[in-house]
Design a protein around this motif. Structure first.
Motif, PDB file in Angstrom:
ATOM      1  N   PHE A  14       3.858  73.406 120.496  1.00  0.00           N
ATOM      2  CA  PHE A  14       4.077  73.581 121.936  1.00  0.00           C
ATOM      3  C   PHE A  14       3.407  74.857 122.432  1.00  0.00           C
ATOM      4  N   VAL A  15       3.539  75.944 121.680  1.00  0.00           N
ATOM      5  CA  VAL A  15       2.947  77.211 122.080  1.00  0.00           C
ATOM      6  C   VAL A  15       1.416  77.110 122.109  1.00  0.00           C
ATOM      7  N   ILE A  16       0.839  76.539 121.059  1.00  0.00           N
ATOM      8  CA  ILE A  16      -0.620  76.412 121.000  1.00  0.00           C
ATOM      9  C   ILE A  16      -1.141  75.526 122.125  1.00  0.00           C
ATOM     10  N   ALA A  17      -0.497  74.360 122.302  1.00  0.00           N
ATOM     11  CA  ALA A  17      -0.921  73.449 123.366  1.00  0.00           C
ATOM     12  C   ALA A  17      -0.741  74.086 124.741  1.00  0.00           C
ATOM     13  N   GLY A  18       0.344  74.853 124.914  1.00  0.00           N
ATOM     14  CA  GLY A  18       0.586  75.523 126.187  1.00  0.00           C
ATOM     15  C   GLY A  18      -0.456  76.578 126.492  1.00  0.00           C
ATOM     16  N   MET A  19      -0.849  77.327 125.477  1.00  0.00           N
ATOM     17  CA  MET A  19      -1.880  78.354 125.673  1.00  0.00           C
ATOM     18  C   MET A  19      -3.228  77.726 126.013  1.00  0.00           C
TER      19      MET A  19
END
Length: 254
Positions: A123-128
């Protein structure tokens, strides 16, 4: 042989299985669907776009995808012992079957933890990536996501313990999978009744449902109350874990 060595052995048994790829499937599906509809969250309807996206994405994940993946993990862990009469060979060793069952339970909980780590990281990677490519100025709330992943992990523990107990009680994978699925599917219905507190299969979903009203103006909801949930959840977790530990290998020992 101490308990730590048992844990190492149990982990090595499933290390080369397909469990690790499996725990990536549900988080990737949830995050991909959320990112694909990212623009719909950055509207006046939502007071906090990123948290709203996370909560609505986690709703299906908590009620269905996460429990489904854990059911498969339970069957895969148990299946390592049913192949080639492995459980009978294992019980022939000078090791307590209770300790063996507890070690397997710990491995199962470890994979639950790993899936939550995968969910958070993806989620963090995709969000960034989405933030940098879409020109979104709202900062991704990493600590908020971490808090919710911890909450999902803790509320899933009684459910996972119940799944493992059913897997132990019913040797046939088809029976254990079918019964667990039968208990997971009505989780969203149970969450909307006063009996949700004694139905561990809906705990994680109920936790997420209670937060929907915090981010949308048109949805009303209730706050998630720690008491009497916590004592009830701890009691259910302890009871089903005791059932799993005491019933493991009992038929083979006769």
């Amino acid at each position: 042989m101490n308990f730590f060595e048992l844990l190492k052995i149990e982990y090595m048994k499933v290390k080369r299985s397909k469990i690790v790829p499996l725990i990536f499937v549900a988080p990737l599906l949830v995050v991909a669907s959320g990112i694909a509809n990212l623009s719909s969250y950055f509207t006046p309807e939502y007071t906090n776009a990123w948290p709203a996206m996370f909560i609505q994405s986690a709703l299906v994940y908590a009620y269905y995808l996460l429990p489904f993946s854990m059911i498969v993990v339970c069957v895969m862990i148990a299946g390592r012992e049913t192949q080639n009469n492995g459980i009978q060979k294992m019980l022939a060793l000078p090791v307590s079957r209770y300790a063996l069952s507890l070690a397997k339970s710990c491995v199962l909980i470890f994979y639950l933890f790993m899936e939550m780590v995968v969910f958070f990281v993806v989620f963090v990677i995709a969000g960034m990536v989405a933030t940098s490519t879409s020109g979104i100025t709202e900062t991704l709330p990493v600590l908020y996501l971490l808090k919710w992943c911890v909450g999902l992990f803790l509320t899933m523990l009684p459910c996972v313990a119940a799944m493992w107990a059913i897997t132990i009680l019913f040797e046939k994978p088809l029976l254990s999978v079918g019964l667990n699925l039968l208990l997971v599917i009505p989780g969203i219905l149970a969450a909307n009744t006063p009996l949700w507190i004694v139905y561990p299969y809906c705990y994680s979903g109920y936790l997420v449902s209670c937060s929907l009203h915090d981010f949308t103006k048109d949805i009303a909801g209730t706050a998630f109350e720690i008491f009497p949930f916590l004592p009830c959840a701890v009691l259910i977790f302890a009871l089903v874990l005791i059932v799993a530990v005491t019933q493991f290998g009992k038929k083979e020992m006769k």
